[in-house]
Write a protein that holds these residues in place. Structure first.
Motif, PDB file in Angstrom:
ATOM      1  N   ASP C  34      35.231  55.068  -1.951  1.00 50.30           N
ATOM      2  CA  ASP C  34      36.500  54.739  -2.612  1.00 50.30           C
ATOM      3  C   ASP C  34      37.462  53.974  -1.714  1.00 50.30           C
ATOM      4  O   ASP C  34      38.526  53.558  -2.167  1.00 50.30           O
ATOM      5  CB  ASP C  34      37.168  56.038  -3.096  1.00 50.30           C
ATOM      6  CG  ASP C  34      36.488  56.554  -4.361  1.00 50.30           C
ATOM      7  OD1 ASP C  34      35.567  55.871  -4.844  1.00 50.30           O
ATOM      8  OD2 ASP C  34      36.862  57.622  -4.850  1.00 50.30           O
ATOM      9  N   ARG C  35      37.123  53.829  -0.448  1.00 46.54           N
ATOM     10  CA  ARG C  35      38.036  53.148   0.469  1.00 46.54           C
ATOM     11  C   ARG C  35      37.677  51.677   0.669  1.00 46.54           C
ATOM     12  O   ARG C  35      38.049  51.086   1.676  1.00 46.54           O
ATOM     13  CB  ARG C  35      38.031  53.811   1.846  1.00 46.54           C
ATOM     14  CG  ARG C  35      38.239  55.325   1.882  1.00 46.54           C
ATOM     15  CD  ARG C  35      38.197  55.765   3.332  1.00 46.54           C
ATOM     16  NE  ARG C  35      37.177  54.989   4.058  1.00 46.54           N
ATOM     17  CZ  ARG C  35      35.887  55.283   4.080  1.00 46.54           C
ATOM     18  NH1 ARG C  35      35.427  56.323   3.434  1.00 46.54           N
ATOM     19  NH2 ARG C  35      35.028  54.532   4.752  1.00 46.54           N
ATOM     20  N   TRP C  37      38.689  48.807  -0.608  1.00 49.92           N
ATOM     21  CA  TRP C  37      39.821  47.897  -0.389  1.00 49.92           C
ATOM     22  C   TRP C  37      40.318  47.972   1.056  1.00 49.92           C
ATOM     23  O   TRP C  37      40.474  46.955   1.734  1.00 49.92           O
ATOM     24  CB  TRP C  37      41.014  48.211  -1.303  1.00 49.92           C
ATOM     25  CG  TRP C  37      41.044  47.489  -2.619  1.00 49.92           C
ATOM     26  CD1 TRP C  37      41.204  48.056  -3.837  1.00 49.92           C
ATOM     27  CD2 TRP C  37      40.939  46.075  -2.853  1.00 49.92           C
ATOM     28  NE1 TRP C  37      41.194  47.094  -4.829  1.00 49.92           N
ATOM     29  CE2 TRP C  37      41.037  45.883  -4.248  1.00 49.92           C
ATOM     30  CE3 TRP C  37      40.764  44.950  -2.035  1.00 49.92           C
ATOM     31  CZ2 TRP C  37      40.971  44.618  -4.834  1.00 49.92           C
ATOM     32  CZ3 TRP C  37      40.703  43.694  -2.623  1.00 49.92           C
ATOM     33  CH2 TRP C  37      40.805  43.535  -3.997  1.00 49.92           C
TER      34      TRP C  37
ATOM     35  N   TYR D 102      27.487  47.338  -3.342  1.00 45.65           N
ATOM     36  CA  TYR D 102      28.351  48.315  -3.993  1.00 45.65           C
ATOM     37  C   TYR D 102      28.309  48.291  -5.516  1.00 45.65           C
ATOM     38  O   TYR D 102      29.087  49.002  -6.154  1.00 45.65           O
ATOM     39  CB  TYR D 102      29.799  48.135  -3.505  1.00 45.65           C
ATOM     40  CG  TYR D 102      29.986  48.643  -2.090  1.00 45.65           C
ATOM     41  CD1 TYR D 102      30.037  50.014  -1.840  1.00 45.65           C
ATOM     42  CD2 TYR D 102      30.070  47.781  -1.015  1.00 45.65           C
ATOM     43  CE1 TYR D 102      30.187  50.503  -0.547  1.00 45.65           C
ATOM     44  CE2 TYR D 102      30.216  48.260   0.280  1.00 45.65           C
ATOM     45  CZ  TYR D 102      30.270  49.625   0.502  1.00 45.65           C
ATOM     46  OH  TYR D 102      30.400  50.111   1.776  1.00 45.65           O
ATOM     47  N   GLU D 105      28.183  51.667  -7.194  1.00 44.50           N
ATOM     48  CA  GLU D 105      28.956  52.756  -6.609  1.00 44.50           C
ATOM     49  C   GLU D 105      30.377  52.882  -7.160  1.00 44.50           C
ATOM     50  O   GLU D 105      31.361  52.583  -6.478  1.00 44.50           O
ATOM     51  CB  GLU D 105      29.027  52.581  -5.083  1.00 44.50           C
ATOM     52  CG  GLU D 105      27.683  52.728  -4.414  1.00 44.50           C
ATOM     53  CD  GLU D 105      27.822  53.146  -2.952  1.00 44.50           C
ATOM     54  OE1 GLU D 105      28.924  53.525  -2.533  1.00 44.50           O
ATOM     55  OE2 GLU D 105      26.801  53.092  -2.246  1.00 44.50           O
ATOM     56  N   GLY D 106      30.491  53.364  -8.394  1.00 46.36           N
ATOM     57  CA  GLY D 106      31.783  53.722  -8.996  1.00 46.36           C
ATOM     58  C   GLY D 106      32.918  52.756  -8.693  1.00 46.36           C
ATOM     59  O   GLY D 106      32.833  51.553  -8.995  1.00 46.36           O
ATOM     60  N   ASN D 107      33.977  53.267  -8.094  1.00 47.28           N
ATOM     61  CA  ASN D 107      35.173  52.470  -7.846  1.00 47.28           C
ATOM     62  C   ASN D 107      34.906  51.280  -6.932  1.00 47.28           C
ATOM     63  O   ASN D 107      35.486  50.208  -7.101  1.00 47.28           O
ATOM     64  CB  ASN D 107      36.260  53.341  -7.206  1.00 47.28           C
ATOM     65  CG  ASN D 107      36.878  54.274  -8.234  1.00 47.28           C
ATOM     66  OD1 ASN D 107      36.845  53.975  -9.438  1.00 47.28           O
ATOM     67  ND2 ASN D 107      37.424  55.390  -7.785  1.00 47.28           N
ATOM     68  N   ALA D 108      34.025  51.476  -5.951  1.00 49.34           N
ATOM     69  CA  ALA D 108      33.753  50.389  -5.018  1.00 49.34           C
ATOM     70  C   ALA D 108      33.189  49.171  -5.759  1.00 49.34           C
ATOM     71  O   ALA D 108      33.451  48.031  -5.366  1.00 49.34           O
ATOM     72  CB  ALA D 108      32.774  50.841  -3.935  1.00 49.34           C
ATOM     73  N   HIS D 110      34.078  48.110  -8.693  1.00 37.85           N
ATOM     74  CA  HIS D 110      35.204  47.340  -9.243  1.00 37.85           C
ATOM     75  C   HIS D 110      35.818  46.451  -8.163  1.00 37.85           C
ATOM     76  O   HIS D 110      36.106  45.284  -8.388  1.00 37.85           O
ATOM     77  CB  HIS D 110      36.262  48.300  -9.804  1.00 37.85           C
ATOM     78  CG  HIS D 110      35.748  49.159 -10.915  1.00 37.85           C
ATOM     79  ND1 HIS D 110      35.081  48.636 -12.007  1.00 37.85           N
ATOM     80  CD2 HIS D 110      35.771  50.507 -11.100  1.00 37.85           C
ATOM     81  CE1 HIS D 110      34.731  49.625 -12.823  1.00 37.85           C
ATOM     82  NE2 HIS D 110      35.127  50.775 -12.298  1.00 37.85           N
ATOM     83  N   VAL D 111      36.010  47.037  -6.986  1.00 36.20           N
ATOM     84  CA  VAL D 111      36.608  46.274  -5.889  1.00 36.20           C
ATOM     85  C   VAL D 111      35.705  45.099  -5.506  1.00 36.20           C
ATOM     86  O   VAL D 111      36.170  43.967  -5.330  1.00 36.20           O
ATOM     87  CB  VAL D 111      36.839  47.185  -4.662  1.00 36.20           C
ATOM     88  CG1 VAL D 111      37.334  46.366  -3.466  1.00 36.20           C
ATOM     89  CG2 VAL D 111      37.824  48.288  -5.009  1.00 36.20           C
ATOM     90  N   PHE D 172      37.669  45.421 -13.177  1.00 37.82           N
ATOM     91  CA  PHE D 172      38.113  46.814 -13.187  1.00 37.82           C
ATOM     92  C   PHE D 172      37.710  47.541 -14.456  1.00 37.82           C
ATOM     93  O   PHE D 172      37.907  48.744 -14.590  1.00 37.82           O
ATOM     94  CB  PHE D 172      39.625  46.875 -12.949  1.00 37.82           C
ATOM     95  CG  PHE D 172      39.977  46.411 -11.564  1.00 37.82           C
ATOM     96  CD1 PHE D 172      39.791  47.274 -10.480  1.00 37.82           C
ATOM     97  CD2 PHE D 172      40.417  45.124 -11.328  1.00 37.82           C
ATOM     98  CE1 PHE D 172      40.087  46.856  -9.197  1.00 37.82           C
ATOM     99  CE2 PHE D 172      40.706  44.696 -10.047  1.00 37.82           C
ATOM    100  CZ  PHE D 172      40.536  45.567  -8.977  1.00 37.82           C
TER     101      PHE D 172
END
Lengths: 212, 212, 212, 212
Positions: C34-35, C37, D102, D105-108, D110-111, D172
């Motif tokens: 999640d880090r 960014w 990534y 991997e979930g949120n990553a 999106h980034v 996102f």
């Protein structure tokens, strides 16, 4: 430079870079100490994968060039098919690395060579798609090309592409043998090539036969 | 562009890419902290391997170019020999990396330099095979070339290639000295080259001597 | 293609490959979860080293081209100096990676930028050696070049190369500031260049000013 | 070769190298043993990132070439804008590698796709800056180009660049969908392109329409 010349120059660049990137697959053994000779010897799958893939890309470059020698104009479809073909060529350092890594590992070796063979099937299909597109109307050809005769070579092109699916099957029999077969096919194609028929004066079989 | 020009352009691409990939062998030291100067200093084998191999590829490029300057036509055999030669050139980042990794490690250093020397033997043999093929009939040469005189240079070409097997032997005496000898041979060849004999008007010794 | 054109094409290849290999220095963060960014943000030294070095190689390519535009012949010495210059250019992905790795690490950052600056000093010296060799007799120049006026620009060339040793010193004051200065110097040189004096008709200041 | 031809050749080199370096992002799975098929299958994000980015660079190369086909002269500003554009192109192997690493991997994820989209925004802005500079006075254009009509295409160029910021937002919502959209946009642009208006005789829509 005419338009097909620029597409060819870009393609040549991709061929030259892909063939040179192959070396990155050959690793430097770590912590070999006094066993460096034997450690280097144990890496023979890397050398074999390098040599065979180098020959394959080299011969594909010659074939690509022989086809483009006969092209005077490019359209969007040809550009797109060529890009798809190059997508396969530029990816070859990867299956070569997979083969180098797994050639001596039982079942994984079969899988590695099957993947390697699938790349060759991909190239054969892309080359055929290009040849079908070129011979369908012939309007992209140089005026020296005999379009009717060129269209008649489609079957021989297709025939040639039977060998690669067979090599995918052979991968499950013997991985090292399959790699050797790919090498022999490359040497064979280096000296035998479907010629592009030329009107009247004969047939261009040697790349040296037609200046541009 | 004529046919030999295209083979040369492809070869030039491989030379330029191989010479530039050499830098990937020089690693960034990890976790150096306050000792970065000394850590960087300890990497001198990487710098030496880079500099020597860079010179060697650069000089081979000049030699390759000098030979192709005299070629007006290519046949399948020449294409194939050239591909084998390029297979050795494109592989050079690997022996350079092996030397950089093992130059300071006792017996392994001898092995590393012997392998490095074997690559130079390979290049010398490939260049000789090319020269024998070219001078056998001379039909691929530009008409300016004096074929009989060119054939007579075969012995000198062969003579030159005695140095590289000797360097393989020297590797077992001193690895750093052998690397230095390879560097000096490259500088020597940069300024001295077997000329390609030209009819009547003289001899092309300088690459600048014959426009194309 | 004439001889200087071929040397230039080879050099252009090395410039284009070195500039494109820079990206290999920018790593993919591992296990960011999640880090991502913030992990990507923390990599700003990689982006800065990439951007500055990209500009430097790009501007050096323009300068190299401006010089070769005025050359009609090459000799062995010019070939050799050019090879030495390219040896520095092709190595640039390495100091860029060292800077990216150590820019935020106290003393190591000073060392990294000092090494980076030494590469620029090397390039400046190699360019000057080339210019001195060219202007000494002028016999390699295109006949359009005013040799006497060209020789008079030597001092300005030398003056320009004072900036790089100064940047080596500045590295020990502030590493990020020094990297910024290198970037600004590249932008400055992108828009200001020592012109090659041309007889009568004036001066070639714009690369677009003289066709070949 | 004229001046714009040389800038184009250098740019083509960067495009060809960047597109071929993409393969370095596809890793060889370690210790796969009998699970090699499934391990290779699990790497689909690498294949997707490779294919989409390959298409994007290929199509950008065609667009870049279409613009340069109409340029007869280069100035410092054009050189600089082109260098900035190439800085983005040459960096693309990196966001492709971030996406490959990534995508699952979930949120990553999106980034990763947002970063990928920002590179496309960068390219769109750089292309627009180049087009504005070229159409402002038109003095760099080949005389065949209709400058007034070319200036009128600015809005359509700008319109096209709305899609990329939207793709950054879409990242996102769904990362795999966003990657697919980038691929579809590349295929769309492969067959549809803002034409460069030509005086009288009509419009160059096909790259084959105007020889150089």
């Amino acid at each position: 430079m005419n338009e097909s010349g620029r597409v060819e120059a870009f393609s040549d660049g991709v061929f030259a870079i892909a063939i040179t990137l192959l070396v990155l697959e050959i690793k430097v053994p770590e912590g070999a100490g006094d066993r460096l000779w034997s450690d280097l010897g144990a890496m023979w799958p890397s050398y074999a994968a390098y040599a065979v893939t180098f020959l394959i890309i080299g011969v594909m470059w010659v074939n690509h060039h022989t086809v483009f020698q006969c092209i005077a104009r490019v359209d969007r479809t040809l550009l797109f098919i060529n890009l798809i073909l190059l997508m396969g060529v530029a990816a070859l350092p990867w299956p070569a690395a997979v083969v180098a890594r797994y050639l001596r590992e039982g079942n994984a070796a079969h899988v590695a060579l099957a993947v390697y063979g699938l790349f060759m099937v991909f190239h054969a299909l892309a080359f055929q798609a290009m040849w079908w597109h070129l011979t369908r109307t012939g309007h992209l050809f140089d005026e020296r090309v005999d379009v009717v005769a060129a269209r008649a070579t489609r079957a021989r092109f297709a025939l040639g592409s039977v060998a690669y699916p067979a090599a995918v099957g052979l991968a499950f029999v013997s991985a090292p043998l399959t790699l050797a077969v790919h090498g022999l096919l490359a040497v064979y194609y280096a000296f035998n090539q479907v010629p592009v028929p030329i009107k009247a004066e004969g047939v261009v079989t040697e790349p040296s036969g037609g200046g541009k």
